[in-house]
Design a protein around this motif. Structure first.
Motif, short mmCIF file in Angstrom:
data_model
loop_
_atom_site.label_atom_id
_atom_site.label_comp_id
_atom_site.label_asym_id
_atom_site.label_seq_id
_atom_site.Cartn_x
_atom_site.Cartn_y
_atom_site.Cartn_z
N LYS A 1 8.46 4.69 21.28
CA LYS A 1 9.08 5.56 20.28
C LYS A 1 8.21 5.73 19.03
N HIS A 2 7.50 4.67 18.62
CA HIS A 2 6.85 4.70 17.30
C HIS A 2 5.33 4.75 17.34
N TYR A 3 4.68 4.10 18.29
CA TYR A 3 3.23 3.92 18.19
C TYR A 3 2.44 5.23 18.25
N PRO A 4 2.72 6.15 19.18
CA PRO A 4 1.94 7.40 19.19
C PRO A 4 2.05 8.18 17.88
N SER A 5 3.25 8.27 17.34
CA SER A 5 3.43 9.01 16.08
C SER A 5 2.78 8.26 14.92
N ASN A 6 2.83 6.91 14.95
CA ASN A 6 2.20 6.13 13.88
C ASN A 6 0.68 6.33 13.87
N ILE A 7 0.07 6.30 15.04
CA ILE A 7 -1.38 6.49 15.12
C ILE A 7 -1.76 7.88 14.64
N ALA A 8 -0.97 8.88 15.00
CA ALA A 8 -1.24 10.25 14.53
C ALA A 8 -1.17 10.31 13.00
N ARG A 9 -0.19 9.62 12.43
CA ARG A 9 -0.07 9.60 10.96
C ARG A 9 -1.24 8.88 10.33
N TYR A 10 -1.68 7.77 10.93
CA TYR A 10 -2.82 7.04 10.37
C TYR A 10 -4.08 7.89 10.40
N GLU A 11 -4.27 8.66 11.46
CA GLU A 11 -5.45 9.52 11.55
C GLU A 11 -5.43 10.59 10.45
N GLN A 12 -4.26 11.15 10.18
CA GLN A 12 -4.15 12.12 9.09
C GLN A 12 -4.46 11.48 7.74
N GLN A 13 -3.95 10.26 7.54
CA GLN A 13 -4.19 9.57 6.28
C GLN A 13 -5.66 9.22 6.11
N GLU A 14 -6.33 8.82 7.18
CA GLU A 14 -7.75 8.50 7.09
C GLU A 14 -8.57 9.75 6.79
N ALA A 15 -8.14 10.90 7.30
CA ALA A 15 -8.84 12.15 6.98
C ALA A 15 -8.72 12.48 5.50
N ILE A 16 -7.55 12.21 4.90
CA ILE A 16 -7.36 12.44 3.47
C ILE A 16 -8.16 11.43 2.65
N LEU A 17 -8.20 10.19 3.11
CA LEU A 17 -8.93 9.15 2.39
C LEU A 17 -10.41 9.46 2.27
N GLY A 18 -11.02 9.92 3.35
CA GLY A 18 -12.47 10.14 3.32
C GLY A 18 -13.21 8.84 3.08
N ASP A 19 -13.98 8.78 1.98
CA ASP A 19 -14.73 7.56 1.64
C ASP A 19 -13.95 6.66 0.69
N ARG A 20 -12.74 7.04 0.35
CA ARG A 20 -11.97 6.25 -0.62
C ARG A 20 -11.21 5.12 0.06
N ASN A 21 -10.67 4.23 -0.77
CA ASN A 21 -9.87 3.12 -0.26
C ASN A 21 -8.38 3.34 -0.46
N SER A 22 -7.99 4.37 -1.22
CA SER A 22 -6.57 4.58 -1.48
C SER A 22 -6.34 6.01 -1.96
N TYR A 23 -5.10 6.46 -1.90
CA TYR A 23 -4.69 7.72 -2.51
C TYR A 23 -3.18 7.72 -2.70
N SER A 24 -2.71 8.62 -3.55
CA SER A 24 -1.28 8.74 -3.82
C SER A 24 -0.68 9.82 -2.92
N LYS A 25 0.48 9.55 -2.37
CA LYS A 25 1.13 10.52 -1.48
C LYS A 25 1.55 11.77 -2.23
N THR A 26 1.92 11.64 -3.50
CA THR A 26 2.36 12.80 -4.27
C THR A 26 1.19 13.55 -4.92
N ASP A 27 0.00 12.96 -4.92
CA ASP A 27 -1.21 13.63 -5.39
C ASP A 27 -2.38 13.08 -4.58
#
Length: 411
Positions: A224-250
């Motif tokens: 139920k959760h793992y495929p969707s979680n991995i997809a979300r992590y991939e999106q987050q890593e794309a936003i992160l780029g070379d950074r270590n963190s970011y804010s969800k609202t900005d």
């Protein structure tokens, strides 16, 4: 008072609104004019709106509703002909907001550069010799909705271990007909690999009737959760780029340590690292960075300068926060005179520091004929090998004067 005084008589000769009026009248506003359509109903003149906005900011008036009121009430905003700011126009707050949020957004940099060049022509500043420093500005973002690269990596490891555990159980209960292969290779985990693994596990364990209830519950949760979680992590890593963190609202804001509280102990908050170059207390260049370290922002800041003015600097003065081998090399390649201290410069001026570190790399003497180093005790140093590391920006770094050395006794 038989004839009412003119606005020219009411406003002092050295007032800021006169300076703003003259400066904006002297620069080209073609980038701002390009943001307007040539057809349709007539608009408020962009030059007038820019004057109102700039003078409002100089007067610490940022609210669009207060700016709207000032255009009706303040003699410094009201004016006739070309002499003053609003020219008897009364733009409402919606017009002001639309102007600065839509029309001015892409043209602001060009207008800033025009003002800098005008001041340089007047001899008020130099665009070739600048002083550079950075400051962190807190973003207008939720402080508690953050994404960390380390947290993503930890969660991925948990997924790998859980899938490997269920796979081992499936192999133990599988029959010859199931033909379950060896566990999948999760050296690089992806949504496709996780989905394929989950499908195979369900194909094998779904046929079994007497499987462990806990293992069945785990498989249901994983499905139920793992495929969707991995997809979300991939999106987050794309936003992160070379950074270590970011804010969800900005997503452009990175969590940085700010020192604005009374205890001065530093707080991690979403922020931007703003690099500013000045000359004679005028801002000459600015650039925004998501990297919290000043050391890694200098290259981008210099690129912004060259894009703005079409040439390179002659000299730059900055504090020890910019002192690094990479930055010194960059400034030397660009033929920019660098007045930039390195991190330990001040400490090395004191004898107490030299006494604590008598064998630091700068205390070693190199013997050119023998191709070896001699330590402060007069002992020959034996070559061990090279140690090459890579900085966060990808630069190869060879510490210890290009060689890692050790002192040995000479009998």
């Amino acid at each position: 008072m038989l004839l009412p005084p003119s606005l020219d008589e009411l406003i002092p000769k050295d007032h800021a609104c006169r300076v703003i009026n003259d400066v904006i009248n002297s620069i080209s506003l073609e980038p701002l004019h390009a943001a307007y359509h040539t057809i349709g109903s007539s608009s408020y003149h962009p030059q007038m709106l820019l004057k109102v906005l700039v003078y409002g900011y100089v007067s610490n008036i940022y609210s669009s509703r207060k700016l709207e009121a000032a255009c009706k009430e303040s003699i410094y905003f009201i004016g006739a002909a070309r002499r003053f700011l609003s020219s008897m126009s009364y733009p409402d707050h919606n017009t002001i907001n639309r102007f600065r949020g839509v029309r001015l957004k892409d043209a602001l940099r060009k207008i800033f550069e025009e003002v800098v060049l005008l001041l340089a022509q007047e001899g008020l500043l130099s665009i070739e010799e600048v002083y550079t420093d950075g400051t962190k500005i807190e973003a207008n973002a939720n402080k508690y909705t953050f994404v960390w690269r380390n947290a993503i990596a930890t969660n991925k490891e948990k997924i790998k271990k859980q899938l490997a555990h269920i796979w081992e159980y499936a192999q133990s209960v599988a029959t010859a007909e199931d033909s379950l292969p060896d566990p999948p290779d999760f050296t690089t985990i992806s949504k496709e690999k996780v989905q394929d693994t989950v499908d195979k596990l369900n194909q094998v364990l779904g046929k079994k009737e007497n499987i462990d209830k806990k293992m069945k519950a785990k498989l249901g949760y994983v499905t139920k959760h793992y495929p969707s979680n991995i997809a979300r992590y991939e999106q987050q890593e794309a936003i992160l780029g070379d950074r270590n963190s970011y804010s969800k609202t900005d997503p452009d804001a990175t969590f940085m340590r700010l020192k604005e509280d009374h205890m001065r102990n530093g707080q991690l908050k979403p922020a931007y690292n703003v690099q500013i170059s000045t000359s004679n207390q005028f801002i000459v260049n600015y650039s925004l960075h998501s990297n919290p370290t000043d050391t890694n922002t200098l290259a981008g800041h210099l690129d912004q300068y060259e894009n703005s003015f079409g040439s390179s600097l002659k000299s730059i003065t900055a504090d020890a926060g910019y002192g690094s081998e990479e930055n010194y090399t960059l400034l030397e390649e660009k033929q920019i005179a660098a007045y930039v201290k390195y991190g330990l410069f001040d400490k090395r001026q004191h004898n107490s520091f030299n006494k604590k570190h008598p064998f630091s790399a700068d205390k070693l003497h190199y013997n050119l004929q023998g191709d070896h180093y001699i330590c402060p005790m007069g002992q020959k140093m034996r070559y061990i090998g090279n140690k090459i590391s890579r900085t966060t920006t990808g630069l190869f770094k060879v510490p210890g004067c290009t060689k890692l050395l050790t002192a040995v006794n000479v009998l």
